[in-house]
Design a protein around this motif. Structure first.
Motif, PDB file in Angstrom:
ATOM      1  N   GLY A  17       0.549  -1.170   0.038  1.00  0.00           N
ATOM      2  CA  GLY A  17      -0.320  -0.308  -0.187  1.00  0.00           C
ATOM      3  C   GLY A  17       0.465   0.868   0.232  1.00  0.00           C
ATOM      4  O   GLY A  17       0.194   2.222   0.248  1.00  0.00           O
ATOM      5  N   LYS A  18       1.948   1.638  -0.585  1.00  0.00           N
ATOM      6  CA  LYS A  18       2.698   2.884  -0.681  1.00  0.00           C
ATOM      7  C   LYS A  18       2.959   3.149  -2.060  1.00  0.00           C
ATOM      8  O   LYS A  18       3.041   2.676  -2.633  1.00  0.00           O
ATOM      9  CB  LYS A  18       4.132   2.061  -0.049  1.00  0.00           C
ATOM     10  CG  LYS A  18       4.193   1.456   0.987  1.00  0.00           C
ATOM     11  CD  LYS A  18       3.509   2.406   1.797  1.00  0.00           C
ATOM     12  CE  LYS A  18       4.231   1.566   3.848  1.00  0.00           C
ATOM     13  NZ  LYS A  18       3.384   2.657   4.599  1.00  0.00           N
ATOM     14  N   ILE A  19       2.744   4.008  -2.236  1.00  0.00           N
ATOM     15  CA  ILE A  19       2.575   5.332  -3.369  1.00  0.00           C
ATOM     16  C   ILE A  19       4.352   5.777  -3.938  1.00  0.00           C
ATOM     17  O   ILE A  19       4.363   5.934  -4.798  1.00  0.00           O
ATOM     18  CB  ILE A  19       1.611   6.560  -3.841  1.00  0.00           C
ATOM     19  CG1 ILE A  19       1.927   7.143  -2.705  1.00  0.00           C
ATOM     20  CG2 ILE A  19       0.601   5.482  -3.833  1.00  0.00           C
ATOM     21  CD1 ILE A  19       0.714   8.695  -3.083  1.00  0.00           C
ATOM     22  N   ALA A  20       5.215   5.139  -2.945  1.00  0.00           N
ATOM     23  CA  ALA A  20       6.429   6.005  -3.071  1.00  0.00           C
ATOM     24  C   ALA A  20       7.003   5.756  -1.752  1.00  0.00           C
ATOM     25  O   ALA A  20       6.568   4.729  -1.204  1.00  0.00           O
ATOM     26  CB  ALA A  20       6.768   7.668  -3.171  1.00  0.00           C
ATOM     27  N   ASP A  21       9.097   5.637  -1.929  1.00  0.00           N
ATOM     28  CA  ASP A  21       9.471   4.740  -0.656  1.00  0.00           C
ATOM     29  C   ASP A  21       9.378   6.543   0.466  1.00  0.00           C
ATOM     30  O   ASP A  21       9.177   7.083   0.281  1.00  0.00           O
ATOM     31  CB  ASP A  21      10.977   4.731  -1.173  1.00  0.00           C
ATOM     32  CG  ASP A  21      11.607   6.333  -1.572  1.00  0.00           C
ATOM     33  OD1 ASP A  21      10.984   7.130  -1.529  1.00  0.00           O
ATOM     34  OD2 ASP A  21      12.378   5.424  -2.872  1.00  0.00           O
ATOM     35  N   PHE A  22      10.199   5.527   0.956  1.00  0.00           N
ATOM     36  CA  PHE A  22      10.432   6.353   3.088  1.00  0.00           C
ATOM     37  C   PHE A  22      11.136   7.887   2.452  1.00  0.00           C
ATOM     38  O   PHE A  22      10.682   9.021   3.230  1.00  0.00           O
ATOM     39  CB  PHE A  22      10.953   6.011   3.770  1.00  0.00           C
ATOM     40  CG  PHE A  22      12.554   5.555   3.278  1.00  0.00           C
ATOM     41  CD1 PHE A  22      13.352   6.603   4.302  1.00  0.00           C
ATOM     42  CD2 PHE A  22      13.218   4.096   3.101  1.00  0.00           C
ATOM     43  CE1 PHE A  22      15.123   6.754   3.813  1.00  0.00           C
ATOM     44  CE2 PHE A  22      14.468   3.922   2.914  1.00  0.00           C
ATOM     45  CZ  PHE A  22      15.227   5.369   3.694  1.00  0.00           C
ATOM     46  N   GLY A 184       7.346  -0.585   2.552  1.00  0.00           N
ATOM     47  CA  GLY A 184       7.593  -0.475   4.033  1.00  0.00           C
ATOM     48  C   GLY A 184       7.856   0.747   3.924  1.00  0.00           C
ATOM     49  O   GLY A 184       8.043   1.575   2.988  1.00  0.00           O
ATOM     50  N   GLY A 185       8.041   1.284   4.986  1.00  0.00           N
ATOM     51  CA  GLY A 185       8.309   2.480   5.862  1.00  0.00           C
ATOM     52  C   GLY A 185       7.052   3.192   6.481  1.00  0.00           C
ATOM     53  O   GLY A 185       6.295   3.314   5.337  1.00  0.00           O
ATOM     54  N   LYS A 186       7.322   3.685   7.899  1.00  0.00           N
ATOM     55  CA  LYS A 186       6.102   4.185   8.546  1.00  0.00           C
ATOM     56  C   LYS A 186       6.061   5.749   7.549  1.00  0.00           C
ATOM     57  O   LYS A 186       4.799   5.792   8.109  1.00  0.00           O
ATOM     58  CB  LYS A 186       6.118   4.022   9.862  1.00  0.00           C
ATOM     59  CG  LYS A 186       7.870   5.260  10.200  1.00  0.00           C
ATOM     60  CD  LYS A 186       7.679   4.784  12.047  1.00  0.00           C
ATOM     61  CE  LYS A 186       8.882   5.307  12.459  1.00  0.00           C
ATOM     62  NZ  LYS A 186       8.889   4.979  13.991  1.00  0.00           N
ATOM     63  N   THR A 187       7.274   6.050   7.164  1.00  0.00           N
ATOM     64  CA  THR A 187       6.941   7.534   6.514  1.00  0.00           C
ATOM     65  C   THR A 187       6.758   7.347   5.219  1.00  0.00           C
ATOM     66  O   THR A 187       6.529   8.390   4.526  1.00  0.00           O
ATOM     67  CB  THR A 187       8.533   8.032   7.031  1.00  0.00           C
ATOM     68  OG1 THR A 187       9.387   7.686   6.342  1.00  0.00           O
ATOM     69  CG2 THR A 187       8.192   8.429   8.728  1.00  0.00           C
ATOM     70  N   ALA A 188       6.811   6.249   5.105  1.00  0.00           N
ATOM     71  CA  ALA A 188       6.179   6.419   3.396  1.00  0.00           C
ATOM     72  C   ALA A 188       5.051   6.429   2.286  1.00  0.00           C
ATOM     73  O   ALA A 188       4.149   5.903   3.424  1.00  0.00           O
ATOM     74  CB  ALA A 188       7.208   4.986   2.534  1.00  0.00           C
ATOM     75  N   THR A 190       0.966   7.080   1.546  1.00  0.00           N
ATOM     76  CA  THR A 190       0.113   5.500   0.784  1.00  0.00           C
ATOM     77  C   THR A 190      -0.807   6.520   0.055  1.00  0.00           C
ATOM     78  O   THR A 190      -0.933   7.576  -0.657  1.00  0.00           O
ATOM     79  CB  THR A 190      -0.506   5.253   2.423  1.00  0.00           C
ATOM     80  OG1 THR A 190      -1.462   6.151   2.297  1.00  0.00           O
ATOM     81  CG2 THR A 190       0.102   4.445   2.698  1.00  0.00           C
ATOM     82  N   PRO A 191      -1.983   5.812  -0.424  1.00  0.00           N
ATOM     83  CA  PRO A 191      -2.961   6.424  -1.697  1.00  0.00           C
ATOM     84  C   PRO A 191      -3.729   7.855  -0.827  1.00  0.00           C
ATOM     85  O   PRO A 191      -3.644   9.049  -2.089  1.00  0.00           O
ATOM     86  CB  PRO A 191      -4.019   5.877  -1.890  1.00  0.00           C
ATOM     87  CG  PRO A 191      -2.414   4.058  -2.081  1.00  0.00           C
ATOM     88  CD  PRO A 191      -2.024   4.275  -0.987  1.00  0.00           C
ATOM     89  N   VAL A 192      -3.916   7.237   0.376  1.00  0.00           N
ATOM     90  CA  VAL A 192      -4.562   8.291   0.929  1.00  0.00           C
ATOM     91  C   VAL A 192      -3.944   8.580   2.423  1.00  0.00           C
ATOM     92  O   VAL A 192      -3.643   7.983   3.571  1.00  0.00           O
ATOM     93  CB  VAL A 192      -6.204   7.485   1.744  1.00  0.00           C
ATOM     94  CG1 VAL A 192      -6.770   9.364   2.072  1.00  0.00           C
ATOM     95  CG2 VAL A 192      -7.039   7.492   0.278  1.00  0.00           C
ATOM     96  N   GLU A 193      -3.053   9.907   2.607  1.00  0.00           N
ATOM     97  CA  GLU A 193      -2.482  10.570   3.912  1.00  0.00           C
ATOM     98  C   GLU A 193      -3.773  11.269   4.659  1.00  0.00           C
ATOM     99  O   GLU A 193      -5.133  10.711   5.092  1.00  0.00           O
ATOM    100  CB  GLU A 193      -1.575  11.598   3.090  1.00  0.00           C
ATOM    101  CG  GLU A 193      -0.502  10.544   2.408  1.00  0.00           C
ATOM    102  CD  GLU A 193       0.613   9.473   3.505  1.00  0.00           C
ATOM    103  OE1 GLU A 193       1.888  10.329   3.352  1.00  0.00           O
ATOM    104  OE2 GLU A 193       0.164   8.723   3.249  1.00  0.00           O
ATOM    105  N   GLY A 194      -3.073  12.455   5.498  1.00  0.00           N
ATOM    106  CA  GLY A 194      -4.114  13.470   6.188  1.00  0.00           C
ATOM    107  C   GLY A 194      -4.651  12.700   7.149  1.00  0.00           C
ATOM    108  O   GLY A 194      -3.568  11.976   7.704  1.00  0.00           O
ATOM    109  N   ILE A 195      -5.100  12.831   8.044  1.00  0.00           N
ATOM    110  CA  ILE A 195      -5.361  12.698   9.983  1.00  0.00           C
ATOM    111  C   ILE A 195      -6.233  11.046   9.698  1.00  0.00           C
ATOM    112  O   ILE A 195      -5.513  10.267  10.133  1.00  0.00           O
ATOM    113  CB  ILE A 195      -6.191  13.833  10.603  1.00  0.00           C
ATOM    114  CG1 ILE A 195      -5.566  14.417  10.288  1.00  0.00           C
ATOM    115  CG2 ILE A 195      -6.055  13.178  11.237  1.00  0.00           C
ATOM    116  CD1 ILE A 195      -6.032  15.838  11.256  1.00  0.00           C
TER     117      ILE A 195
END
Length: 226
Positions: A17-22, A184-188, A190-195
């Motif tokens: 579920g990542k759209i880019a790396d960290f 992976g990566g908790k800061t990478a 995803t398709p929907v960010e925000g709060i």
């Protein structure tokens, strides 16, 4: 939807579920098949919309080049390329990006403050109010785009922008390509960010189609009205 364009989000993501790396580098993990899918979807719309972060990461936009797709646009009395609309509250976009040398119409949506920061080469700059600091009134922006003849828009990211659209009930459909990679990566991103949404208020979808081509899965969803 009478006062705004139809909207379709088109994104490729990894299996996790990542759209880019960290480091938020431009995502280049999708296949040629997915790139052809993206080009086909872009060929169907009047405008392509993305955030300034997405533009900075890639430096370019996706153009319609396939002869059959170009012929279909011509048959429908559409220009060869959709209008490319960048959204940036700050208006700070470098004018040396290769994007500005591509043969597409370049539009910018920004704020009254952002218009003074902008030194880029956009042919049209639209100003919209902020609903809060750094957050453009997208309802107003979409109303303006509809008035200017954009009846169907493809949204290509990033995740923060998609989240803002969902919060304001401005997304009709999603095309998600699941690619056989894990970043992976908790800061990478995803398709929907925000709060984010509480589980009790999550956005419900209806699956319209599912197709596997080689190792990628193409998911087409309708966003159900809240």
């Amino acid at each position: 939807m009478e006062n705004r364009p139809k909207t379709t989000v088109i994104l490729a993501m990894t299996a996790d579920g990542k759209i880019a790396d960290f480091q938020r580098n431009a995502a280049r993990f999708s296949s040629d098949i997915d790139q052809n899918h993206l080009e086909k979807q872009i060929s169907l719309v009047d405008g392509v919309l993305f955030g300034a972060g997405t533009l900075r990461a890639f430096g370019t936009t996706k153009m319609v080049k396939d002869s059959e797709l170009l012929a279909n646009r011509k048959q429908k009395n559409k220009p060869s390329q959709p209008i490319n609309v960048v959204i940036s509250a700050s208006g700070k976009i470098a004018n040396n990006l290769r994007f500005f040398s591509q043969s597409v119409p370049h539009w910018l949506i920004t704020t009254s403050a952002g218009i003074h920061n902008n030194t880029s080469k956009f042919e049209k700059v639209l100003t919209c109010a902020e609903i809060e600091a750094g957050k453009i009134n997208l309802v107003e922006a979409f109303k303006t785009l509809k008035e200017l003849g954009l009846n169907h828009i493809a949204i290509l990211g990033g995740g923060e922008l998609v989240a803002n659209f969902l919060e304001q009930n401005l997304i009709d459909e999603l095309w998600l390509t699941v690619c056989p990679y894990i970043l992976g990566g908790k800061t990478a991103p995803t398709p929907v960010e925000g709060i984010g949404f509480l589980s009790s208020h999550g956005q419900k979808l209806e699956l319209l189609s599912l197709e596997q081509i080689e190792h990628e899965i193409f998911l087409h969803y309708k966003v159900l009205s809240v």
